[in-house]
Design a protein around this motif. Sequence first.
Motif, PDB file in Angstrom:
ATOM      1  N   GLU A  41       0.828  -1.195   0.000  1.00  0.00           N
ATOM      2  CA  GLU A  41       0.000   0.000   0.000  1.00  0.00           C
ATOM      3  C   GLU A  41       0.868   1.252   0.000  1.00  0.00           C
ATOM      4  N   GLY A  42       0.413   2.243  -0.756  1.00  0.00           N
ATOM      5  CA  GLY A  42       1.093   3.523  -0.775  1.00  0.00           C
ATOM      6  C   GLY A  42       2.363   3.556  -1.595  1.00  0.00           C
ATOM      7  N   THR A  43       2.602   2.523  -2.375  1.00  0.00           N
ATOM      8  CA  THR A  43       3.794   2.487  -3.229  1.00  0.00           C
ATOM      9  C   THR A  43       3.373   2.466  -4.695  1.00  0.00           C
ATOM     10  N   ALA A  44       4.336   2.630  -5.571  1.00  0.00           N
ATOM     11  CA  ALA A  44       4.045   2.659  -7.006  1.00  0.00           C
ATOM     12  C   ALA A  44       3.602   1.312  -7.549  1.00  0.00           C
ATOM     13  N   SER A  45       3.551   0.287  -6.694  1.00  0.00           N
ATOM     14  CA  SER A  45       2.988  -0.990  -7.124  1.00  0.00           C
ATOM     15  C   SER A  45       1.479  -0.887  -7.314  1.00  0.00           C
ATOM     16  N   GLN A  46       0.859   0.105  -6.688  1.00  0.00           N
ATOM     17  CA  GLN A  46      -0.577   0.309  -6.811  1.00  0.00           C
ATOM     18  C   GLN A  46      -0.873   1.232  -7.991  1.00  0.00           C
ATOM     19  N   VAL A  47      -1.895   0.872  -8.761  1.00  0.00           N
ATOM     20  CA  VAL A  47      -2.217   1.604  -9.979  1.00  0.00           C
ATOM     21  C   VAL A  47      -2.489   3.070  -9.691  1.00  0.00           C
ATOM     22  N   GLU A  48      -3.252   3.350  -8.615  1.00  0.00           N
ATOM     23  CA  GLU A  48      -3.620   4.739  -8.341  1.00  0.00           C
ATOM     24  C   GLU A  48      -2.399   5.574  -7.953  1.00  0.00           C
ATOM     25  N   VAL A  49      -1.443   4.974  -7.246  1.00  0.00           N
ATOM     26  CA  VAL A  49      -0.223   5.704  -6.877  1.00  0.00           C
ATOM     27  C   VAL A  49       0.634   5.937  -8.114  1.00  0.00           C
ATOM     28  N   TYR A  50       0.753   4.901  -8.938  1.00  0.00           N
ATOM     29  CA  TYR A  50       1.543   5.020 -10.162  1.00  0.00           C
ATOM     30  C   TYR A  50       0.973   6.092 -11.086  1.00  0.00           C
ATOM     31  N   GLU A  51      -0.362   6.092 -11.239  1.00  0.00           N
ATOM     32  CA  GLU A  51      -0.985   7.030 -12.169  1.00  0.00           C
ATOM     33  C   GLU A  51      -0.943   8.466 -11.644  1.00  0.00           C
ATOM     34  N   ALA A  52      -0.830   8.631 -10.314  1.00  0.00           N
ATOM     35  CA  ALA A  52      -0.769   9.984  -9.743  1.00  0.00           C
ATOM     36  C   ALA A  52       0.611  10.609  -9.882  1.00  0.00           C
ATOM     37  N   ARG A  53       1.618   9.793 -10.152  1.00  0.00           N
ATOM     38  CA  ARG A  53       2.976  10.317 -10.272  1.00  0.00           C
ATOM     39  C   ARG A  53       3.152  11.048 -11.597  1.00  0.00           C
ATOM     40  N   PRO A  54       3.691  12.256 -11.565  1.00  0.00           N
ATOM     41  CA  PRO A  54       3.968  12.941 -12.835  1.00  0.00           C
ATOM     42  C   PRO A  54       5.059  12.192 -13.596  1.00  0.00           C
ATOM     43  N   ARG A  55       4.825  11.964 -14.884  1.00  0.00           N
ATOM     44  CA  ARG A  55       5.832  11.254 -15.680  1.00  0.00           C
ATOM     45  C   ARG A  55       7.006  12.187 -15.953  1.00  0.00           C
ATOM     46  N   LEU A  56       8.179  11.751 -15.552  1.00  0.00           N
ATOM     47  CA  LEU A  56       9.397  12.500 -15.856  1.00  0.00           C
ATOM     48  C   LEU A  56      10.565  11.515 -15.821  1.00  0.00           C
ATOM     49  N   CYS A  57      11.647  11.928 -16.408  1.00  0.00           N
ATOM     50  CA  CYS A  57      12.839  11.079 -16.465  1.00  0.00           C
ATOM     51  C   CYS A  57      14.035  11.973 -16.178  1.00  0.00           C
ATOM     52  N   ASP A  58      14.440  12.028 -14.901  1.00  0.00           N
ATOM     53  CA  ASP A  58      15.535  12.920 -14.546  1.00  0.00           C
ATOM     54  C   ASP A  58      16.810  12.176 -14.149  1.00  0.00           C
ATOM     55  N   LEU A  59      16.700  10.969 -13.611  1.00  0.00           N
ATOM     56  CA  LEU A  59      17.905  10.183 -13.315  1.00  0.00           C
ATOM     57  C   LEU A  59      18.399   9.471 -14.573  1.00  0.00           C
ATOM     58  N   SER A  60      17.493   8.902 -15.343  1.00  0.00           N
ATOM     59  CA  SER A  60      17.769   8.508 -16.740  1.00  0.00           C
ATOM     60  C   SER A  60      18.708   7.319 -16.909  1.00  0.00           C
ATOM     61  N   TYR A  61      18.823   6.431 -15.918  1.00  0.00           N
ATOM     62  CA  TYR A  61      19.725   5.282 -16.061  1.00  0.00           C
ATOM     63  C   TYR A  61      19.248   4.297 -17.113  1.00  0.00           C
ATOM     64  N   LEU A  62      17.935   4.247 -17.354  1.00  0.00           N
ATOM     65  CA  LEU A  62      17.393   3.263 -18.286  1.00  0.00           C
ATOM     66  C   LEU A  62      17.059   3.881 -19.642  1.00  0.00           C
ATOM     67  N   ARG A  63      17.595   5.061 -19.914  1.00  0.00           N
ATOM     68  CA  ARG A  63      17.367   5.652 -21.231  1.00  0.00           C
ATOM     69  C   ARG A  63      17.972   4.776 -22.326  1.00  0.00           C
ATOM     70  N   GLN A  64      17.276   4.714 -23.454  1.00  0.00           N
ATOM     71  CA  GLN A  64      17.748   3.959 -24.615  1.00  0.00           C
ATOM     72  C   GLN A  64      18.355   4.918 -25.636  1.00  0.00           C
ATOM     73  N   PRO A  65      19.636   4.750 -25.987  1.00  0.00           N
ATOM     74  CA  PRO A  65      20.172   5.569 -27.077  1.00  0.00           C
ATOM     75  C   PRO A  65      19.503   5.183 -28.401  1.00  0.00           C
TER      76      PRO A  65
END
Length: 506
Positions: free
Chosen positions: A379-403
Motif C-alpha cells: 500500500e502507498g507504493t508505485a505498485s498500486q495503480v492509483e499511486v503510479y498514475e498519480a505520479r507525474p511522468r518524468l525522467c531525470d535520473l535517466s539510467y534506463l534511457r535507450q540511445p
Amino acid sequence: MAAPVTIDLPTDLTSADQPRRPRPTIIQGGMGVAVSGWRLAREVSRAGHLGVVSGTAMDAVISRVLQDGDPGGHYRRALAAFPSQDIAERVLDKYFIEGGKAPGTPYKPIPKLTLDTARAGQELGVAGNFAEVWLAREGLEDHPGGGAVGINCLEKIQMANPTAILGAMLAGVDYVLMGAGIPREIPQLLRSLAAGEPGSISADVAGGSLRRTITVDPADLLGDDLPQVAKPDFLAIISVDQLANYLHRDPEIRPDGFVVERPPAGGHSAPPRGKMQLDDAGEPVYGARDEANLAKMAEIGLPFWMAGAYSTPDKVAEALAAGAVGVQVGTLFALSQDSGLADGPRDQLLGRLRSDELSVRNDPRASPTGFPFKVATLEGTASQVEVYEARPRLCDLSYLRQPYEREDGEIGYRCASEPVHMYLKKGGDEADTVGRKCLCNGLMANIGLGQERKDGYAEDTLVTLGQDLAGASALIERHPEGWTAVEALDYLQEQVPAELGLRHTA
C-alpha cells in the motif's frame, strides 16, 4: 555459526600471477540501488561468503548521501582512500553539505549518462563505486576465513558499466557479476582495465547503422594517480544452459563462472523464450524451455551457482547435489536488518510477511527495459495503480534511457517512462509507454534517498523482491522482529554437508 564452505575450482583465463579466489557457498545477491549496500556485503564477506554491492546508480547514491551530510562520515572516509585526491575533492566540493541539506530541499542533479558521459559524470561514477566496494572490504583482512566482495551490474545499463567497474577494481573488488542481457564483452573489459588501458563495450543503439562504443580510459581519468589493479573474476548471470555454452566456447568472452538464475528471482528476469504469454493474473508464463539443464551446466566445467527459489536449506543442498558450488540468494538478505532498505519499507514488508499477506508480482510492463520486473505489492507504493498514475511522468535520473539514432545521424536518448509526448517526439512507439514505471526514482526512494521536489512532491517507493518467500517465511517465525545477514547465512547452511569442509585459497 555453520562453517562456510568454499570450493576452489580452476578457471581457464586465470593467469599465473592472478590470485585464485575462493568459491563461497552463498552469494548474497546484488539487489536494487544500494539495497545490497556496503554494510550488508561487509557482513556476508566477513562470514566467509561472497558479499555483493549493487553497481547501479552509485553516482546518485554517493552524491545524495553527501548532500545529507554523510552521517557517520563513511563515504568521506572512503574518498580519503581514493587514488586521486583531486577527483575526491571535486566530488566533495560539489556535493557535501555539512549537517545535511535543509528538509524539503531537492537533491542536486548529477550528470546524465550518455555514450560519452561528461568527465564530471565519469569521475562521480568511478568514485561512487570505489567508495561502496572499499567500505564493504574495509577490515576484511582482519577476519580469518573471510570471504570476498563482488559488484553486480546490469548489462542493460551499458552507459554506466565501464566507470562502475573501474571504480570497483580500484577498490580491489574480487568479483564482477552481470546479467539482464548477454555480457559477452565484460571479460575483455576487465582485462583492458587491469592492464591500465582504455576499456570499451558496444552500445545498443536503436535504429543504429554504425557500431557505437562506451569507453573509460583509466590513465586519462586518474593520470599519475592510477595504481596497478587486479582483474576480478567474472560471473555471468544467465538463465539457460545454451547461453552458458555459447559464452564458454570462446576464450575471449568466457566468464570465470555462472549464476544460473531461474524465473522466480527478484528484480529483472529474462523474458520467457518464444512468444510472450500471460496468465490470468497478467504475469509471464514460463515453461521447461526457460529452465537450465543442470547436467549440461556441470559438463561445461566452470563453477556455477543456482539462483531463484533457493532460499531454504533443502534447496541449497539440492543445488550442491546437482553440481553447483552453491546458491545466490537475494530476498532473505534484502529483508535483513543489514540491507540498505529504509526502515519504513522494511517494516511494511516484514509486517505483511508475518501475516502471510506478502505477495510479489512479476510485472511484464513495469520496467522500461522490456524485461519482466518483480514488484512487491504494498500500500502507498508505485505498485498500486492509483499511486503510479498519480505520479507525474518524468525522467531525470535517466539510467534506463535507450540511445537511438536520429534521422540526422546523431544520437538521442529516450525512456519509455518519460512523458509520452516527449517519447513519441523522439520516434518511440506509444504502446511501449503503457504501464511503464520509473524504476530509477522508485528504487532510490526505497533506500531513503528519494527526490523531494520544490512543489512538495516526494518520490514513492517501488520495492522489488523475489517471488520465492519460503525462506523468508521460515525466518520470520524464528526471528519475529527481523533477522541479520549472519542469521540468514546460518539458516541457509543448515543442510550443507560438513565433509565439504572449508577450502580457501589466497
